[in-house]
Design a protein around this motif. Structure first.
Motif, PDB file in Angstrom:
ATOM      1  N   VAL A   1       0.865  -1.179   0.000  1.00  0.00           N
ATOM      2  CA  VAL A   1       0.000   0.000   0.000  1.00  0.00           C
ATOM      3  C   VAL A   1       0.907   1.236   0.000  1.00  0.00           C
ATOM      4  O   VAL A   1       1.530   1.538   1.001  1.00  0.00           O
ATOM      5  N   PRO A   2       1.022   1.918  -1.132  1.00  0.00           N
ATOM      6  CA  PRO A   2       1.904   3.087  -1.180  1.00  0.00           C
ATOM      7  C   PRO A   2       1.334   4.253  -0.380  1.00  0.00           C
ATOM      8  O   PRO A   2       0.148   4.268  -0.041  1.00  0.00           O
ATOM      9  N   ASP A   3       2.182   5.224  -0.082  1.00  0.00           N
ATOM     10  CA  ASP A   3       1.802   6.309   0.833  1.00  0.00           C
ATOM     11  C   ASP A   3       0.546   7.062   0.406  1.00  0.00           C
ATOM     12  O   ASP A   3      -0.300   7.343   1.227  1.00  0.00           O
ATOM     13  N   PHE A   4       0.421   7.328  -0.899  1.00  0.00           N
ATOM     14  CA  PHE A   4      -0.742   8.142  -1.279  1.00  0.00           C
ATOM     15  C   PHE A   4      -2.043   7.365  -1.122  1.00  0.00           C
ATOM     16  O   PHE A   4      -3.100   7.930  -0.895  1.00  0.00           O
ATOM     17  N   MET A   5      -1.932   6.009  -1.188  1.00  0.00           N
ATOM     18  CA  MET A   5      -3.145   5.228  -0.956  1.00  0.00           C
ATOM     19  C   MET A   5      -3.510   5.203   0.527  1.00  0.00           C
ATOM     20  O   MET A   5      -4.691   5.221   0.875  1.00  0.00           O
TER      21      MET A   5
ATOM     22  N   LEU B   1      -5.328   8.432   1.061  1.00  0.00           N
ATOM     23  CA  LEU B   1      -6.709   8.409   0.589  1.00  0.00           C
ATOM     24  C   LEU B   1      -7.584   7.535   1.477  1.00  0.00           C
ATOM     25  O   LEU B   1      -8.720   7.882   1.799  1.00  0.00           O
ATOM     26  N   LEU B   2      -7.017   6.384   1.905  1.00  0.00           N
ATOM     27  CA  LEU B   2      -7.789   5.466   2.740  1.00  0.00           C
ATOM     28  C   LEU B   2      -8.134   6.111   4.081  1.00  0.00           C
ATOM     29  O   LEU B   2      -9.287   6.070   4.531  1.00  0.00           O
TER      30      LEU B   2
ATOM     31  N   GLY C   1       7.637  11.570  -0.484  1.00  0.00           N
ATOM     32  CA  GLY C   1       6.245  11.168  -0.318  1.00  0.00           C
ATOM     33  C   GLY C   1       5.357  12.304   0.168  1.00  0.00           C
ATOM     34  O   GLY C   1       4.150  12.302  -0.084  1.00  0.00           O
TER      35      GLY C   1
ATOM     36  N   LEU D   1       5.038  15.035  -0.973  1.00  0.00           N
ATOM     37  CA  LEU D   1       4.486  15.773  -2.110  1.00  0.00           C
ATOM     38  C   LEU D   1       3.021  15.401  -2.352  1.00  0.00           C
ATOM     39  O   LEU D   1       2.139  16.264  -2.365  1.00  0.00           O
ATOM     40  N   LEU D   2       2.783  14.096  -2.507  1.00  0.00           N
ATOM     41  CA  LEU D   2       1.417  13.670  -2.798  1.00  0.00           C
ATOM     42  C   LEU D   2       0.512  13.851  -1.593  1.00  0.00           C
ATOM     43  O   LEU D   2      -0.664  14.188  -1.739  1.00  0.00           O
TER      44      LEU D   2
ATOM     45  N   VAL E   1      -0.710  17.247  -1.524  1.00  0.00           N
ATOM     46  CA  VAL E   1      -1.729  17.472  -2.542  1.00  0.00           C
ATOM     47  C   VAL E   1      -3.064  16.946  -2.037  1.00  0.00           C
ATOM     48  O   VAL E   1      -4.095  17.609  -2.144  1.00  0.00           O
ATOM     49  N   ILE E   2      -3.030  15.736  -1.450  1.00  0.00           N
ATOM     50  CA  ILE E   2      -4.281  15.113  -1.037  1.00  0.00           C
ATOM     51  C   ILE E   2      -4.908  15.848   0.151  1.00  0.00           C
ATOM     52  O   ILE E   2      -6.120  16.023   0.218  1.00  0.00           O
TER      53      ILE E   2
ATOM     54  N   VAL F   1       9.997  10.408  -6.305  1.00  0.00           N
ATOM     55  CA  VAL F   1       8.763  11.021  -6.791  1.00  0.00           C
ATOM     56  C   VAL F   1       9.067  12.380  -7.423  1.00  0.00           C
ATOM     57  O   VAL F   1       8.598  12.703  -8.512  1.00  0.00           O
TER      58      VAL F   1
ATOM     59  N   VAL G   1       3.217   1.655  -8.966  1.00  0.00           N
ATOM     60  CA  VAL G   1       2.882   2.754  -8.059  1.00  0.00           C
ATOM     61  C   VAL G   1       3.291   4.101  -8.659  1.00  0.00           C
ATOM     62  O   VAL G   1       2.518   5.064  -8.631  1.00  0.00           O
TER      63      VAL G   1
ATOM     64  N   ARG H   1     -11.481  11.094  -6.623  1.00  0.00           N
ATOM     65  CA  ARG H   1     -11.243  11.862  -5.408  1.00  0.00           C
ATOM     66  C   ARG H   1     -12.146  13.101  -5.339  1.00  0.00           C
ATOM     67  O   ARG H   1     -12.543  13.543  -4.267  1.00  0.00           O
TER      68      ARG H   1
ATOM     69  N   LEU I   1     -13.352   5.271  -5.863  1.00  0.00           N
ATOM     70  CA  LEU I   1     -12.014   5.495  -5.354  1.00  0.00           C
ATOM     71  C   LEU I   1     -11.381   4.171  -4.913  1.00  0.00           C
ATOM     72  O   LEU I   1     -10.197   3.921  -5.132  1.00  0.00           O
TER      73      LEU I   1
ATOM     74  N   MET J   1      -7.864   1.609  -6.330  1.00  0.00           N
ATOM     75  CA  MET J   1      -6.866   1.383  -5.278  1.00  0.00           C
ATOM     76  C   MET J   1      -6.700  -0.106  -5.018  1.00  0.00           C
ATOM     77  O   MET J   1      -5.596  -0.604  -4.824  1.00  0.00           O
TER      78      MET J   1
ATOM     79  N   PHE K   1      -3.353  -2.312  -5.326  1.00  0.00           N
ATOM     80  CA  PHE K   1      -2.911  -3.134  -4.205  1.00  0.00           C
ATOM     81  C   PHE K   1      -2.690  -4.577  -4.643  1.00  0.00           C
ATOM     82  O   PHE K   1      -1.660  -5.181  -4.336  1.00  0.00           O
TER      83      PHE K   1
END
Lengths: 337, 589, 284
Positions: free
Chosen positions: A145-149, A152-153, A276, A278-279, A282-283, C127, C212, C239, C249, C253, C257
């Motif tokens: 599970v990457p950071d931006f997910m 969002l979660l 990380g 950065l996103l 944004v979120i 990134v 990713v 979003r 959303l 995801m 995953f």
């Protein structure tokens, strides 16, 4: 001790040429863009002659190394050029935005370290039980599970479905921000303004947790595997033969060795973590350099991209220096060489 | 008073339906104030005794029969807490690898202090200093501030010995405590253990693969073979007049330092692995016994006077072969002439570039068909000389002549002249053989480099394997499937592939058991008689050099301090360093 | 003959299974999807999946804010993800492996230059670096692949270099030189085979990372471009409507995953079973 100081000084010195090279590469890469900063800085009605004149005034008709020389000279005097879209000094823009990013990154690093190191020790201590099997598999899945997910979660769960925490900006709009360093937590504390402190903490909770969660599993796995390696060493066996208890062996003897490779990895991971932000910004609408960067990228705002890119590098180098200093403090062998 | 007593002790594990026994029918008595040597080659199970006492047997292994008693308590049924209360207080351990046995992240003071704190001592600083002084370490106070990596191996071992004896323990278990150390340090450490042991009458279980060491320090000796005791008794008797064929064979396979050079007895084959000895009937040594009798394969011998052999008188019938082939008539035709070699390395420094001299003014020659020994302790520059000769390290100055032709200092020409004329046999076959290649691939590597045909190579493999005494099917195996001795034979076969005039061999028998070592030494002599190559033989073991080499070079701190005929140098050493090396060698048995 | 250890590892099997499912979706996207992923149905925006109140049987997983079929966008998005993963991981592996072997085997000045280059690269968060590169390169799937290669070769180089240094120190490498092998032969025949298990493992993990990164780039609108469906884009679109429709959303995801977990499980399983050094240790 003197040796340690020297080594640290050397580490700082080494990062200067790296920064120079990085800034040059950045500069060169951005000059290759099919974007004309001169044309962009003039009103759309400007004539070709006006543009050419502007180009000459900005030094854009010279070679890239020469232009870089001009830029470097300016940058060393604290001038990073004027933002094309915001019409403000890029350096000032970054200086305004940086505290929010650093605050987020530091909180995330604390969370990642606490979860990662604690989890790693616990997972190792429970080796041979079902917890290890589940935990081992769990960390692989968590790593997926990457950071931006995560961002969002968490936003979805704690912001939207069970709205317990705010997820926009750094502070409640109604509160007045104390003036100072720009580090909200620090400024609020020093001003004794606990309402602001509370609000800032609540706003930080989700983004910092998201970022921390994304990087904790890697730290956990490395600490655990270095503990496993250390336990194969003779000195652990010898300590056990002196009748020292298991908990004491783990905390008093093994951890100090196993932490070293873990720290090295954390240096790299925290560099990634800083990216990380950065996103996450944004979120969560955090007014940090991440948002600044994304806006600049969308507007092809070269001076800002350059200044923000460079500040990311400075931060990453600072993190890796801090980690190196820690390794030097903890590893007598690193001090010796 | 008896400190440790074993009564038909057996240690085993049940693996895939087979009971693997690492120890069986072990009987011994260790009394206070005496040293019991447990002697055996690798795989004999000698370390298992220490591990059984420590409660640290490998996973799955248990003490499943007999009684192993410390004082009056049974180690087999003792609770973990009880055992832990004994460890470090009444029972202490001296490890094999002193450098690895101290925690690199803690100072000596932190480790020693932690130990003394656990013993409940209050005046820890003084106590630690006193103990370090007792093991003859200078500047004990300053030492407590230092980290293990700042100490030499010998110093680390002294620290560990000091820690082991700090609690005036009743029992100390020393597992190969001198194996990792240089000869001169080894002798000092041995003396030190004896000295500390005598202070409070500690009983010491001294585990070693070296009969000579055992004879130096032990009161009693227990010889193990494949997990079974073969002989137990007073050291003087067992070692002077072995009554078991295995003990006798071990004794005869060790080269001697004094008296007439005699041929080595080489015991055929190798010790059976754990799985194999599950299926063995009768005496475990029978398959390799030089004086085996028909009923040895079916009757398990009981111990009579400590000797587990049906025919103890048969030892006298073990015949030592005729003395080795005489050294070749010194042809005085030089293969290798080295003159004035100098080599130094940059030492990483902050601003200044220090240079460490690894070898200086190295001059010697090796004649055709001659074996020349190069001896010295670790760090003396022996391996640097080997690398210089092979062209793996470039000298700062000096000349190397190969069969009279001067080699260019570097470059392709120098490499081509060496190819085919000289080859190297490496110390550690584990590292020298690519684990991903079959033996047949490894030994014909030089032919593959020049693009020989598969048929040519297959034919060469057969010849080479036969020459080094390996069967044909070994060619299809991977190095991990071979024993240590077999790997070293493959290592030699690869070097012989191009029929070199000169072999450079760096410590090629140092990690091997004495019986395997004897096989390899004789192999080298036989191959010389067949193929006529010369060899620069690097070793720390003077007895081996005496057996193999007609001339010897002694290195100390990067310089050759003495060279000459082996007999002459060893009989009448001129240099102080040579004298101290010779004095440190354990006595022959 | 028993199957090799890696083919018996549960992680490898589960990971490969997940990836196979993703691969099938990617390959069979035109047959699996009922709608064109770009087809807009402005009369049916933000529909829930069929079976939920207000869902239509025509749109299995519902529609997005422009009325595009979510299922179609997911399976076409798998195409984008798989393409990016395969090409960028292979490219980064090739570049990183070559440089790592040059640095680790030759040492000295070569090593110094390559290691300093890695230092410079590592001082950029990936990134940020890929974002800047995308500004320079412009959008498009080929640019995304190129950007990932240019950013992530360091991951291979950094890890492999130290491994190569260890291998190059082993006596069998020296022996190969003494046997007359050229440097190139020695690296190819003696050094590279020792790194292969690690390379394979790293490629597997890198593919997950590439998925990713592609999602991140698409998320900020600098990815494969608006014409190709991509999971990151779907997330970015969904979003905007997170307060009213969460399923749009969650689905992309979940897709990310599953894919990344597949690569990570496969990579971890391979690491455990292909690690020759550990295997050799167990044999001894």
């Amino acid at each position: 001790m003197r040796k340690t100081g020297w080594k640290l000084a050397r580490r700082v010195l080494v990062s200067v040429p790296i920064l120079l090279v990085v800034s040059f590469l950045l500069f060169a890469a951005l000059r290759l863009l099919p974007v004309d900063p001169a044309a962009m800085s003039l009103p759309p009605t400007a004539t070709l002659a006006e543009i050419a004149e502007k180009r000459h005034a900005m030094g854009l008709d010279r070679s890239i190394p020469a232009q870089y020389g001009i830029w470097l000279d300016e940058a060393l005097h604290g001038r990073f050029g004027t933002s094309i879209s915001l019409r403000r000094d890029a350096g000032a823009l970054v200086a305004n935005a940086l505290p929010a990013t650093i605050e987020l990154a530091v909180c995330a690093m604390i969370i990642a370290s606490a979860l990662g190191l604690g989890g790693g020790v616990l997972l190792f201590y429970l080796r041979g039980t079902w917890v290890e099997v589940v935990g081992d598999l769990g960390t692989i899945l968590l790593l997926s599970v990457p950071d931006f997910m995560w961002a969002l979660l968490l936003l979805l769960v704690f912001g939207v479905l069970v709205p317990v925490l705010p997820f926009m900006g750094r502070i409640d709009p109604g509160l007045s921000v104390p003036r100072g360093s720009g580090f909200l937590l620090f400024d609020a504390l020093s001003a004794g303004d606990f309402a602001v402190l509370r609000s800032a903490l609540r706003h930080l909770a989700l983004p910092a947790l998201a970022l921390g969660m994304a990087f904790a599993p890697a730290i956990m796995r490395v600490l655990r595997s270095s503990l496993i390696d250390v336990y194969h060493e003779d000195y652990i066996r010898q300590t056990r033969l002196r009748g020292v208890g298991e908990v004491r062996i783990l905390l008093g003897h093994a951890l100090k060795n196993a932490i070293l490779p873990t720290l090295t990895l954390m240096g790299v991971q925290f560099g990634f973590l800083f990216g990380g932000t950065l996103l996450i910004e944004v979120i969560y609408g955090t007014p940090g350099i991440g948002n600044l960067m994304v806006d600049a990228v969308r507007n092809a705002d070269l001076p800002v991209i350059q200044a923000v890119g460079l500040s990311y590098c400075v931060m990453v180098l600072a993190i890796s220096m801090a980690i190196d200093a820690m390794v030097l403090m903890l590893d007598p062998r690193a001090r010796a060489i | 008073m008896t400190v440790l007593r074993a009564e038909s002790v057996s240690v085993s594990a049940q693996v895939q339906g087979v009971r693997l026994r690492v120890l069986q029918n072990l009987d011994f008595v260790l009394n206070a104030g005496s040293v019991l040597g447990v002697v055996g080659e690798s795989g004999a199970g000698k370390s298992m005794i220490g591990r059984a006492v420590a409660g640290a047997l490998p996973d799955g292994f248990v003490l499943d029969a007999g009684r192993l008693a410390y004082a009056s308590s049974d180690m087999g049924t003792m609770s973990a807490a009880h055992r832990r209360s004994l460890l470090g207080r009444e029972i202490a351990f001296i490890p094999q690898e002193p450098m690895a046995a101290l925690n690199p992240a803690l100072t000596i003071g932190q480790q020693f202090g932690g130990h003394l704190a656990r013993l409940g001592m209050s005046d820890r600083q003084e106590r630690a200093t006193a103990m370090l002084e007792a093991v003859h370490l200078r500047d004990a106070g300053g030492l407590l501030q230092r980290y293990p990596h700042q100490l030499s191996g010998g110093m680390c071992q002294r620290v560990l010995i000091a820690m082991a004896f700090a609690s005036d323990p009743k029992l100390v278990i020393a597992d190969e405590p001198t194996t990792a150390l240089d000869v001169t340090v080894q002798a000092q450490v041995l003396r030190l253990i004896r000295e500390m042991q005598e202070r409070v009458g500690t009983a010491v279980l001294f585990i070693t693969h070296d009969l000579r060491l055992a004879s130096e320090i032990c009161d009693d000796v227990l010889v193990l073979y494949a997990g079974r005791p073969v002989e137990f008794g007073p050291a003087a008797r067992v070692l002077a007049h072995p009554s078991h064929p295995y003990t006798r064979a071990l004794q005869l396979s060790a080269p001697v330092m004094h008296g007439e050079r005699r041929a080595l007895f080489s015991l055929a084959g190798q010790m059976p692995g754990l799985r194999e000895f599950a299926g063995l009937q009768g005496c475990v040594f029978a398959p390799r016994c030089p004086v085996v009798q028909p009923d040895c394969g079916s009757v398990v011998p009981g111990a009579v006077n400590g000797v587990s052999c049906l025919y103890p008188d048969a030892v006298d019938r073990i015949v030592v072969p005729q003395f080795l082939p005489a050294s070749p008539a010194s042809s005085s035709e030089p293969v290798l002439e080295v003159s004035g070699l100098h080599c130094s390395f940059a030492k990483p420094g902050l601003f200044q570039r220090n240079r460490v001299v690894a070898a200086s003014d190295i001059s010697f020659r090796v004649d055709a068909g001659e074996f020349v020994g190069l001896v010295g302790e670790s760090g003396s520059g022996k391996s640097t000389v080997a690398r210089l000769v092979m062209g793996l390290t470039l000298p700062d100055s000096g000349d190397i002549k190969l069969s009279g032709d001067l080699l260019p200092a570097s470059g392709g020409a120098s490499r081509r002249m060496r190819l085919g004329a000289m080859q190297m046999v490496f110390q550690d076959p584990q590292s020298a053989l690519n684990p991903r290649r079959r033996v047949s691939d490894i030994v014909t590597q030089p032919m593959r480099a020049v693009g020989s045909s598969e048929d040519e190579m297959a034919a060469r493999v057969e010849v080479l394997l036969a020459q080094v005494g390996l069967s044909r099917e070994i060619g299809q195996r991977y190095p991990a499937q071979l024993s240590g001795g077999q790997r070293q034979r493959v290592n030699i076969a690869r070097a012989l592939c191009v029929l070199p005039k000169l072999l450079v061999a760096d410590e090629i028998v140092s990690g091997l058991d004495v019986s395997v070592q004897a096989q390899l030494l004789d192999l080298l002599l036989r191959l010389r008689a067949e193929l006529g190559f010369a060899m620069l033989f690097i070793s720390h073991d003077l007895a081996v050099v005496r057996y193999l080499c007609s001339r010897v070079l002694v290195m100390h701190r990067g310089q050759i301090v003495e060279q000459g005929e082996t007999e002459a140098v060893f009989e009448a050493p001129q240099h102080d360093y040579t004298r101290s090396l010779l004095a440190a060698m354990p006595a022959d048995i | 003959m028993r199957r090799p250890a890696w083919a018996r590892s549960a992680r490898v099997l589960v990971g490969a299974g997940l990836l196979l499912a993703v691969l099938i979706c990617a390959a069979a996207a035109p047959w699996l999807a009922l709608h064109d992923p770009a087809e807009q149905d402005l009369l049916a925006v933000l529909q829930p999946p069929s079976g939920f109140a207000g869902g239509s049987p025509d749109y299995w997983l519902g529609t997005d804010s422009l009325g595009r079929d979510v299922w179609a966008r997911l399976v076409y998005g798998a195409r984008t993800a798989v393409l990016v993963a395969v090409f960028s991981a292979t490219g980064a592996a090739l570049l990183g492996t070559m440089l790592a072997h040059a640095a680790g085997y030759f040492g000295g000045a070569v090593d110094w230059v390559i290691s300093r280059a890695v230092d410079v690269w590592m001082s950029f968060p990936p990134v940020v670096l890929s974002l800047i590169l995308m500004v320079g390169l412009g959008g498009g799937i080929d640019k995304v692949v190129l950007a990932i290669i240019l950013v992530d070769w360091t991951r291979f180089c950094r890890v492999l270099r130290s491994d190569v240094v260890l291998t190059a120190r082993r006596d069998y490498v020296t022996a190969a030189r003494l046997a007359g092998y050229s440097h190139f032969q020695t690296v190819l025949r003696e050094v590279l085979p020792a790194s292969l298990p690690l390379i394979i493992t790293l490629i597997s993990l890198e593919m997950g990372i590439a998925v990713v990164v592609e999602a991140i780039l698409s998320f900020v609108g600098l990815g494969v471009g608006a014409t190709l469906p991509a999971w990151g884009q779907m997330i970015s679109d969904a979003r905007q409507n997170v307060a009213t429709s969460q399923i749009g959303l969650l689905l992309p995801m979940a897709a990310i995953f599953v894919t990344v977990a597949g690569f990570n499980l496969l990579g971890d399983g391979l690491r455990r079973t292909l690690d020759v050094r550990a295997t050799a240790g167990r044999m001894a």
